[in-house]
Design a protein around this motif. Sequence first.
Motif, PDB file in Angstrom:
ATOM      1  N   ALA A  78     -16.669 -10.733  48.859  1.00 41.76           N
ATOM      2  CA  ALA A  78     -16.589 -11.175  47.102  1.00 41.76           C
ATOM      3  C   ALA A  78     -16.494 -12.291  47.147  1.00 41.76           C
ATOM      4  O   ALA A  78     -17.925 -13.004  45.845  1.00 41.76           O
ATOM      5  CB  ALA A  78     -16.053 -10.108  46.349  1.00 41.76           C
ATOM      6  N   ASP A  79     -15.527 -13.354  47.905  1.00 41.57           N
ATOM      7  CA  ASP A  79     -15.749 -14.106  47.895  1.00 41.57           C
ATOM      8  C   ASP A  79     -16.504 -15.261  48.332  1.00 41.57           C
ATOM      9  O   ASP A  79     -17.078 -16.824  47.585  1.00 41.57           O
ATOM     10  CB  ASP A  79     -14.092 -15.431  48.000  1.00 41.57           C
ATOM     11  CG  ASP A  79     -13.345 -14.479  47.414  1.00 41.57           C
ATOM     12  OD1 ASP A  79     -12.980 -13.978  46.505  1.00 41.57           O
ATOM     13  OD2 ASP A  79     -12.292 -14.210  48.087  1.00 41.57           O
ATOM     14  N   THR A  80     -17.572 -15.307  49.254  1.00 35.60           N
ATOM     15  CA  THR A  80     -18.070 -15.961  50.560  1.00 35.60           C
ATOM     16  C   THR A  80     -19.579 -15.204  49.895  1.00 35.60           C
ATOM     17  O   THR A  80     -20.461 -16.070  50.157  1.00 35.60           O
ATOM     18  CB  THR A  80     -18.021 -16.331  51.625  1.00 35.60           C
ATOM     19  OG1 THR A  80     -17.860 -14.552  52.021  1.00 35.60           O
ATOM     20  CG2 THR A  80     -16.390 -16.795  51.602  1.00 35.60           C
ATOM     21  N   VAL A  81     -19.682 -14.154  49.498  1.00 35.64           N
ATOM     22  CA  VAL A  81     -21.382 -13.740  49.844  1.00 35.64           C
ATOM     23  C   VAL A  81     -21.142 -13.595  47.825  1.00 35.64           C
ATOM     24  O   VAL A  81     -22.794 -13.745  47.349  1.00 35.64           O
ATOM     25  CB  VAL A  81     -21.615 -13.108  50.333  1.00 35.64           C
ATOM     26  CG1 VAL A  81     -23.009 -12.292  50.108  1.00 35.64           C
ATOM     27  CG2 VAL A  81     -21.687 -13.137  51.558  1.00 35.64           C
ATOM     28  N   GLY A  82     -20.728 -12.626  47.353  1.00 35.82           N
ATOM     29  CA  GLY A  82     -20.684 -12.077  45.993  1.00 35.82           C
ATOM     30  C   GLY A  82     -20.728 -10.303  46.016  1.00 35.82           C
ATOM     31  O   GLY A  82     -20.238  -9.675  47.357  1.00 35.82           O
ATOM     32  N   PRO A  83     -20.863  -9.827  45.214  1.00 40.56           N
ATOM     33  CA  PRO A  83     -20.645  -8.906  44.363  1.00 40.56           C
ATOM     34  C   PRO A  83     -21.294  -8.073  45.429  1.00 40.56           C
ATOM     35  O   PRO A  83     -22.730  -7.836  45.084  1.00 40.56           O
ATOM     36  CB  PRO A  83     -20.632  -8.932  43.222  1.00 40.56           C
ATOM     37  CG  PRO A  83     -21.798  -9.892  42.891  1.00 40.56           C
ATOM     38  CD  PRO A  83     -21.329 -10.818  43.493  1.00 40.56           C
ATOM     39  N   VAL A  84     -21.043  -7.178  46.451  1.00 34.45           N
ATOM     40  CA  VAL A  84     -21.769  -6.056  47.069  1.00 34.45           C
ATOM     41  C   VAL A  84     -21.937  -4.893  45.552  1.00 34.45           C
ATOM     42  O   VAL A  84     -21.734  -4.352  44.945  1.00 34.45           O
ATOM     43  CB  VAL A  84     -21.318  -5.309  48.185  1.00 34.45           C
ATOM     44  CG1 VAL A  84     -21.806  -3.568  48.420  1.00 34.45           C
ATOM     45  CG2 VAL A  84     -20.851  -6.214  48.577  1.00 34.45           C
ATOM     46  N   SER A  85     -23.433  -4.472  45.636  1.00 34.51           N
ATOM     47  CA  SER A  85     -24.462  -4.161  44.606  1.00 34.51           C
ATOM     48  C   SER A  85     -24.574  -2.440  45.284  1.00 34.51           C
ATOM     49  O   SER A  85     -25.186  -1.617  44.528  1.00 34.51           O
ATOM     50  CB  SER A  85     -24.931  -4.102  43.590  1.00 34.51           C
ATOM     51  OG  SER A  85     -25.558  -5.250  44.216  1.00 34.51           O
ATOM     52  N   ILE A  86     -24.465  -2.639  46.446  1.00 33.88           N
ATOM     53  CA  ILE A  86     -24.897  -1.793  47.590  1.00 33.88           C
ATOM     54  C   ILE A  86     -24.578  -1.095  48.145  1.00 33.88           C
ATOM     55  O   ILE A  86     -24.301  -2.804  49.465  1.00 33.88           O
ATOM     56  CB  ILE A  86     -26.476  -1.377  47.776  1.00 33.88           C
ATOM     57  CG1 ILE A  86     -27.659  -1.853  46.922  1.00 33.88           C
ATOM     58  CG2 ILE A  86     -27.674  -0.280  48.642  1.00 33.88           C
ATOM     59  CD1 ILE A  86     -29.138  -2.251  47.472  1.00 33.88           C
TER      60      ILE A  86
END
Length: 255
Positions: A78-86
């Motif tokens: 979440a901090d380094t890539v972004g919010p997982v949506s799948i």
Amino acid sequence: MPLLVSHIAAVTGAGSGIGRAIAAGYAREGARVVLLDINEKAAAEAAQEVRSAGGAADSFALDVTDRAACVALAKTIADTVGPVSILVNNAGINRRNAFTSDPDAVIKDWEDIMAINLTGTFNVTHAFIESLRATRGRIVNIGSIQSFVHVRTPNSAAYTASKHGVLGFTKALAAELGKHGVRVNAIGPGFIETPLNAQVRANNPDLVKIFLDHTPLGRAGKPEDIVGPAIFLASDLSAFVTGSIVMADGGYRTV
């Protein structure tokens, strides 16, 4: 237009087989993929293949049986890539020991298979649930024909039980998370040629024949045969589909 643009997709067991194929397929459809595997080297190699093909990919080591590690990694992503949506819960193992074989082996089979196939699916889903709720995301669990039946070969009772559990977990989460806009579905692969069963295929052709004789399409599946259903369930093509299992078994359950 690609079907998964703007999505971040995390795939467990992505270092080989079905998980690796799904990650590559999602990347081709525009998703940024996060490949998770207990084998860090395999995940890194698979991510590099995605990047070499023009996709966006990151990789991390993950033991899905380690609940604390799942939580920590979800935060890191979440901090380094972004919010997982799948989220694709693909990590799994199988062992073909009869329930009446060596008691110690049977107990170890049960503990290991349940820890990875069922509790591991719970651990990873629970770790990513806030991200999935925030993005009104999609969860794709990898079940099996053994989510319904015990196949016509000697097999571990633990595997059948674990895959029944994955389907039950899928339905329970779909019922609960629908109000949050999160869709939860499963895929039921049949006999798929993967590294997981390579030794069995090489050493037990009679077992392979039992599967193929019972498969109307007359062939084993390839990891790529699971990619289409996985894209469908992760994309808006399945916007009104939740709590379902898409069978990709060559027709095994029809006969």
